[in-house]
Design a protein around this motif. Structure first.
Motif, PDB file in Angstrom:
ATOM      1  N   GLY A  29     -32.818  22.127  -3.020  1.00  0.00           N
ATOM      2  CA  GLY A  29     -32.340  21.159  -1.585  1.00  0.00           C
ATOM      3  C   GLY A  29     -32.828  19.993  -1.179  1.00  0.00           C
ATOM      4  N   ARG A  30     -34.911  20.160  -1.197  1.00  0.00           N
ATOM      5  CA  ARG A  30     -35.648  19.410  -0.712  1.00  0.00           C
ATOM      6  C   ARG A  30     -36.254  18.338  -1.821  1.00  0.00           C
ATOM      7  N   ARG A  31     -34.878  18.598  -2.680  1.00  0.00           N
ATOM      8  CA  ARG A  31     -34.937  17.540  -3.938  1.00  0.00           C
ATOM      9  C   ARG A  31     -33.464  16.860  -3.203  1.00  0.00           C
ATOM     10  N   ASP A  68     -30.412  25.496   2.606  1.00  0.00           N
ATOM     11  CA  ASP A  68     -30.892  24.792   1.872  1.00  0.00           C
ATOM     12  C   ASP A  68     -32.402  24.543   1.279  1.00  0.00           C
ATOM     13  N   PHE A  69     -32.774  24.278   2.139  1.00  0.00           N
ATOM     14  CA  PHE A  69     -33.822  23.551   1.855  1.00  0.00           C
ATOM     15  C   PHE A  69     -35.296  23.923   1.708  1.00  0.00           C
ATOM     16  N   ARG A  70     -35.108  25.499   1.702  1.00  0.00           N
ATOM     17  CA  ARG A  70     -35.544  26.230   1.902  1.00  0.00           C
ATOM     18  C   ARG A  70     -35.334  26.659  -0.172  1.00  0.00           C
ATOM     19  N   GLU A  71     -34.894  25.881  -0.653  1.00  0.00           N
ATOM     20  CA  GLU A  71     -34.574  26.051  -1.901  1.00  0.00           C
ATOM     21  C   GLU A  71     -35.135  24.571  -2.851  1.00  0.00           C
ATOM     22  N   ASP A  82     -43.116  26.832  13.499  1.00  0.00           N
ATOM     23  CA  ASP A  82     -44.253  26.986  12.464  1.00  0.00           C
ATOM     24  C   ASP A  82     -43.051  27.712  11.108  1.00  0.00           C
ATOM     25  N   GLY A  83     -42.127  27.744  11.375  1.00  0.00           N
ATOM     26  CA  GLY A  83     -40.891  27.610   9.839  1.00  0.00           C
ATOM     27  C   GLY A  83     -41.557  26.559   9.271  1.00  0.00           C
ATOM     28  N   SER A  84     -40.566  25.268  10.269  1.00  0.00           N
ATOM     29  CA  SER A  84     -40.078  24.210  10.200  1.00  0.00           C
ATOM     30  C   SER A  84     -41.268  23.138   9.919  1.00  0.00           C
ATOM     31  N   THR A 112     -35.039  17.967  14.714  1.00  0.00           N
ATOM     32  CA  THR A 112     -35.798  18.768  15.012  1.00  0.00           C
ATOM     33  C   THR A 112     -35.307  20.042  14.211  1.00  0.00           C
ATOM     34  N   SER A 113     -35.860  20.789  14.093  1.00  0.00           N
ATOM     35  CA  SER A 113     -35.465  22.567  13.520  1.00  0.00           C
ATOM     36  C   SER A 113     -35.613  23.797  13.918  1.00  0.00           C
ATOM     37  N   GLY A 114     -35.302  24.405  13.446  1.00  0.00           N
ATOM     38  CA  GLY A 114     -35.519  25.790  13.497  1.00  0.00           C
ATOM     39  C   GLY A 114     -34.295  26.063  15.417  1.00  0.00           C
ATOM     40  N   GLY A 115     -35.361  27.165  15.853  1.00  0.00           N
ATOM     41  CA  GLY A 115     -34.702  27.321  17.587  1.00  0.00           C
ATOM     42  C   GLY A 115     -35.608  26.241  18.517  1.00  0.00           C
TER      43      GLY A 115
HETATM   44  N1  LIG Z   1     -41.410  27.585   3.119  1.00  0.00           N
HETATM   45  C1  LIG Z   1     -40.426  26.622   3.734  1.00  0.00           C
HETATM   46  N2  LIG Z   1     -40.006  26.402   3.228  1.00  0.00           N
HETATM   47  C2  LIG Z   1     -39.016  24.911   3.296  1.00  0.00           C
HETATM   48  N3  LIG Z   1     -38.290  25.117   4.192  1.00  0.00           N
HETATM   49  C3  LIG Z   1     -38.647  25.934   5.286  1.00  0.00           C
HETATM   50  C4  LIG Z   1     -39.664  26.952   5.146  1.00  0.00           C
HETATM   51  N4  LIG Z   1     -40.132  27.916   6.362  1.00  0.00           N
HETATM   52  C5  LIG Z   1     -39.203  27.364   7.214  1.00  0.00           C
HETATM   53  N5  LIG Z   1     -38.584  25.782   6.600  1.00  0.00           N
HETATM   54  C6  LIG Z   1     -36.999  25.177   7.078  1.00  0.00           C
HETATM   55  O1  LIG Z   1     -37.441  24.766   8.290  1.00  0.00           O
HETATM   56  C7  LIG Z   1     -36.572  26.404   9.123  1.00  0.00           C
HETATM   57  C8  LIG Z   1     -36.385  26.515  10.492  1.00  0.00           C
HETATM   58  O2  LIG Z   1     -37.782  27.824  10.002  1.00  0.00           O
HETATM   59  P1  LIG Z   1     -37.748  29.199  11.175  1.00  0.00           P
HETATM   60  O3  LIG Z   1     -36.382  29.657  11.225  1.00  0.00           O
HETATM   61  O4  LIG Z   1     -38.989  29.770  10.351  1.00  0.00           O
HETATM   62  O5  LIG Z   1     -38.201  28.400  12.366  1.00  0.00           O
HETATM   63  P2  LIG Z   1     -39.397  27.939  12.794  1.00  0.00           P
HETATM   64  O6  LIG Z   1     -39.397  26.556  13.028  1.00  0.00           O
HETATM   65  O7  LIG Z   1     -40.153  28.675  13.079  1.00  0.00           O
HETATM   66  O8  LIG Z   1     -39.018  27.901  14.479  1.00  0.00           O
HETATM   67  P3  LIG Z   1     -38.362  28.798  15.709  1.00  0.00           P
HETATM   68  O9  LIG Z   1     -40.021  29.034  16.021  1.00  0.00           O
HETATM   69  O10 LIG Z   1     -37.977  28.298  16.964  1.00  0.00           O
HETATM   70  O11 LIG Z   1     -37.483  30.288  14.617  1.00  0.00           O
HETATM   71  C9  LIG Z   1     -35.161  26.682   8.302  1.00  0.00           C
HETATM   72  O12 LIG Z   1     -33.815  27.274   8.020  1.00  0.00           O
HETATM   73  C10 LIG Z   1     -35.972  25.585   6.503  1.00  0.00           C
HETATM   74  O13 LIG Z   1     -35.079  24.968   6.694  1.00  0.00           O
END
Ligand SMILES: Nc1ncnc2c1ncn2[C@@H]1O[C@H](COP(=O)(O)OP(=O)(O)OP(=O)(O)O)[C@@H](O)[C@H]1O
Ligand SMILES: O=P(O)(O)OC[C@H]1O[C@](O)(CO)[C@@H](O)[C@@H]1O
Length: 741
Positions: free
Chosen positions: A89-91, A83-86, A111-113, A14-17
């Motif tokens: 980190g993904r490697r 880290d995962f954004r880099e 959507d970010g996750s 699970t990721s994000g909020g």
């Molecule tokens: N373009 C991207 N590339 C790689 N990882 C990403 C990317 N966008 C988001 N992530 C990963 O997903 C995590 C969560 O993204 P984000 O903070 O945008 O929340 P979200 O998933 O949109 O949830 P919420 O809607 O609750 O904010 C980031 O901290 C990052 O680890």
């Protein structure tokens, strides 16, 4: 379930909020995958868990996801991983997954996750090549896991994924907001005060708009329609007119991401300042904040997330290398799959459209109901500019059948929208007997103030049907009172009663008027609609009760047999079972045989012998005439031979009580809006068509009265085909541990 995927390894994170319902999705992913013979891993702290590896990726079994359905947040933790954004980190993440032999990943997040998952999948082959080159992975490992497969599930209270009708957590967040608005209304009314309430949603006005409708607010500011230069004048004028029309309190709802047409943010405190300056109002500000994301998930967020998790596991395990990643989401009342990349791209377009002031695009990307809701909010919240004119055509609103929470919200919408459409709305007190005795009263805009949040039915509801001897009397009342149309909001008896009147129109000219039926019954057994007003509230009552019942057994080895309402319709039993974590559900639709019960006894005995602590069985009240709740409980107790004890609970009328949930208020508003529009048009055109308005696969459908019972089992009083019966395999996958089947 057939065990098709032996040897496949799947991880879930699970990721994000966090969002209420994520646990239900995780549980369903794990259990479905286990039922399909796959190996399942849970990742803690979102993407950071796979970046760090080690204990962050651990293999799980059936019991590791037991007793989590009712819990808020996410038991595996979430994180916004930098880290995962880099790429680096993904490697590391790719290496850690491959070292565990995992090449299937389910991500539950916003959507970010989901963008992160897409980027990861895209880069996976290159990341693996780099890892082979650096000696971190062997060639064989890389070849064996050459592609990343998986699925995304949208978990975010914001409900902002374009293409999905709801996302995990949005319904629970609405519960929090609407509860708060109901509470604030009473203190605001006592002081004749204005409250400015800020709600979450980042770029999405879904929570604010839905809460404004369900919480009967006076004004709402949302990002999709940035307020123009005159917004302060408009807001002040609306609030003043509301007070003049009889409101004792005002609530202005502000979505956290709202900006004005110039792109300047508008905060709750800005609104407070404006009210002080322009109206001399000493308004109070309430910022709801993270309360909205907290607490136990609603019934919907439990059963829908279970369904989503189940489907995500099927998608991820069934995927072949090179397949596009799907996002699994609710769409048109069903769970489906969308291409993840497209959904994320479209979602990104909304803030862009807002930024350049393209209101139409921003609104249309949110889907049809969003625009519809915005208009209906305006029509219901703005006091009429003219009072009901003398010659306004009259329509009557009545309830019939059993009580359904949300009947008041429906009557409220009928009155407010009826007045707005130039109708004089009269309320019938006490169903068909009330109609026959002429118990009618004209309802003005202010008369229905305060009705929406309240359970029960202010107009009263009765099960009595109109009989031959009543027709003349009813016809006289309709003629004397010059009633030009009828809106009946209720259960099966409302449908049957109105059908009787409609059939008598040859003999009674007074019945040759437009008639519209709107479904309201906790049983959810009505024709022409997949869902009826009140069912969601009843389910929430059931789930609350089940949580308490289960908690009461913490120290015992116990089986509960819980009886729920529904007559011959198993909707409440099935959905209560899914949302409440039942092991067994007894439905009239499937029947109950002695062989079934013998199998259940064997299952009970073997699972308690294996260490089970709790077994929950839910029985629809009419599941079988002879195998009653009492009989089944005694049978289970007699056969337990000391392995467990048995308690029975008949939930009874708490299921009909309770204040309507946000979903029931929204459903009531939406259906009544269409019903009133149809009535107004027909009254004006002088036609007398009769119909039922309902929701089918997420869309409003009209069924002519002549075809009302075409696909309906009149003996059992339920539709012949019930969409929710397709959830039986989902229930089995999450409740029937493979070894204990
Ligand atoms: N373009 C991207 N590339 C790689 N990882 C990403 C990317 N966008 C988001 N992530 C990963 O997903 C995590 C969560 O993204 P984000 O903070 O945008 O929340 P979200 O998933 O949109 O949830 P919420 O809607 O609750 O904010 C980031 O901290 C990052 O680890
Ligand atoms: O919990 P955090 O990181 O403060 O994030 C708050 C944001 O997350 C959400 O709750 C979900 O996306 C938004 O509504 C809100 O803007």
């Amino acid at each position: 379930m057939a065990a098709d995927f032996a040897g496949r390894r799947l991880a879930v994170l699970t990721s994000g909020g966090d969002a209420q319902g994520m646990n239900a999705a995780v549980r369903a992913v794990v259990r479905t995958a286990l039922a399909l013979d796959a190996e399942v891993y849970m990742v803690t702290e979102g993407y950071q868990g796979i970046v760090d590896g080690g204990d962050g990726i651990c293999r799980v079994g059936w019991d590791d996801v037991g007793s989590i359905l009712h819990r808020g947040g996410t038991i595996i933790g979430t994180f916004r991983s930098r880290d995962f954004r880099e790429r680096q980190g993904r490697r590391r993440a790719a290496r850690n997954l491959v070292e565990h032999g995992i090449d299937r990943l389910i991500v539950i997040g916003g959507d970010g996750s989901l963008s992160g998952l897409d980027a990861f999948r895209e880069e996976w082959p290159d990341l693996l090549a780099e890892l082979v080159e650096s000696g971190d992975l062997s060639k064989e490992q890389a070849q064996e896991h050459s592609m990343l497969m998986g699925a995304g599930v949208v978990g975010s209270i914001d409900n902002d994924l374009v293409g999905a009708d709801t996302t995990i957590g949005a319904d629970s967040a609405l519960h929090r907001i609407v509860d708060a608005l109901d509470d604030l209304s009473s203190t605001a009314a006592s002081h004749q005060r204005t409250f400015v309430v800020e709600v979450m949603g980042r770029h999405c006005g879904y929570l604010a708009l839905n809460a404004a409708v369900a919480g009967v607010c006076d004004y709402v500011l949302i990002p999709e329609t940035p307020p123009g230069p005159q917004w302060v004048d408009r807001m002040c004028a609306e609030l003043t007119r509301g007070r003049n029309a009889g409101r004792r309190e005002s609530i202005v709802l502000v979505a956290e991401g709202v900006h004005d047409a110039q792109g300047e943010p508008i905060t709750a405190h800005d609104v407070q300042g404006v009210l002080k300056e322009r109206l001399g109002e000493d308004a109070r500000v309430t910022i709801l904040g993270h309360v909205q994301r907290g607490g136990s998930p609603s019934a919907f967020d439990r059963w829908m997330s279970t369904w989503l998790g189940h489907e995500a596991a099927l998608a991820a395990l069934g995927a072949e290398p090179g397949d596009q990643l799907p996002v699994v989401c609710e769409r048109n009342g069903r769970v489906g799959r969308l291409p993840l990349v497209d959904a994320v791209r479209a979602t990104r377009e909304v803030p862009e459209a807002i930024e350049v002031g393209d209101v139409e695009k921003a609104t249309s990307l949110r889907g049809d109901t969003f625009g519809e809701l915005r208009d209906v909010f305006r029509d219901m919240s703005e006091p009429p500019r003219v009072d009901v004119v003398e010659a306004a055509p009259r329509i009557a609103v009545l309830h019939a059948g059993g009580l359904a929470p949300g009947m008041n919200a429906a009557a409220f919408a009928a009155v407010r929208l009826g007045i707005e459409r130039g109708l004089d709305v009269v309320g019938v007190t006490g169903g068909f007997p009330g109609l026959a005795s002429g118990a009618l009263r004209s309802l003005g805009w202010a008369d229905v103030e305060g009705w929406v949040p309240v359970g029960g039915a202010e107009l009263g509801t009765r099960r009595d049907l109109p009989h031959t001897q009543d027709y003349f009397q009813i016809a006289r009342v309709l003629e004397d009172q010059d009633i030009r149309g009828i809106l009946a909001i209720g259960g099966f008896n409302a449908y049957q009663g109105m059908h009787h009147l409609w059939q008598e129109r040859e003999r009674y000219p007074a019945f040759r008027i437009p008639m519209v039926l709107v479904p309201a019954s906790i049983d959810n057994n009505l024709p022409a609609s997949e869902i009826s007003i009140g069912a969601d509230t009843a389910l929430n009552e059931i789930v609350d009760a089940l949580d308490r019942i289960k908690q009461s057994a913490s120290a015992a080895q116990r089986c509960f047999v819980v009886e729920v309402m529904g007559r011959h319709c198993g909707y409440l039993a099935m959905m209560g079972g899914l949302a409440g974590g039942a092991e067994r559900v007894y439905l009239q639709e499937e029947g109950v045989t002695l062989e079934d019960l013998s199998r259940d006894v064997a299952r009970l005995r073997s699972s308690f012998a294996d260490g089970r602590r709790l077994f929950l069985a839910i029985r629809n009240e009419e599941a079988n005439r002879f195998y009653t709740t009492d009989f089944i409980s005694r049978l289970f107790a007699e056969e337990s031979r000391g392995l467990y004890d048995v308690r029975q609970n008949v939930l009874g009328h708490i299921q009909q009580g309770g204040n309507p949930t946000p979903a029931d208020r929204a459903l009531a508003t939406r259906l009544v809006m269409h019903a009133i529009d149809d009535l107004a048009q027909r009254v004006e055109a002088g036609t007398s068509d009769a119909e039922a308005v309902g929701l089918v696969q997420g869309h409003v459908r009209r069924t002519p009265m002549a075809h009302l019972f075409d696909d309906f089992d009149l003996e059992c009083r339920r539709p012949r085909a019930q969409w929710w019966m397709t959830l039986k395999p989902v229930l089995e996958a999450v409740s029937n541990e493979p070894e204990r089947q």
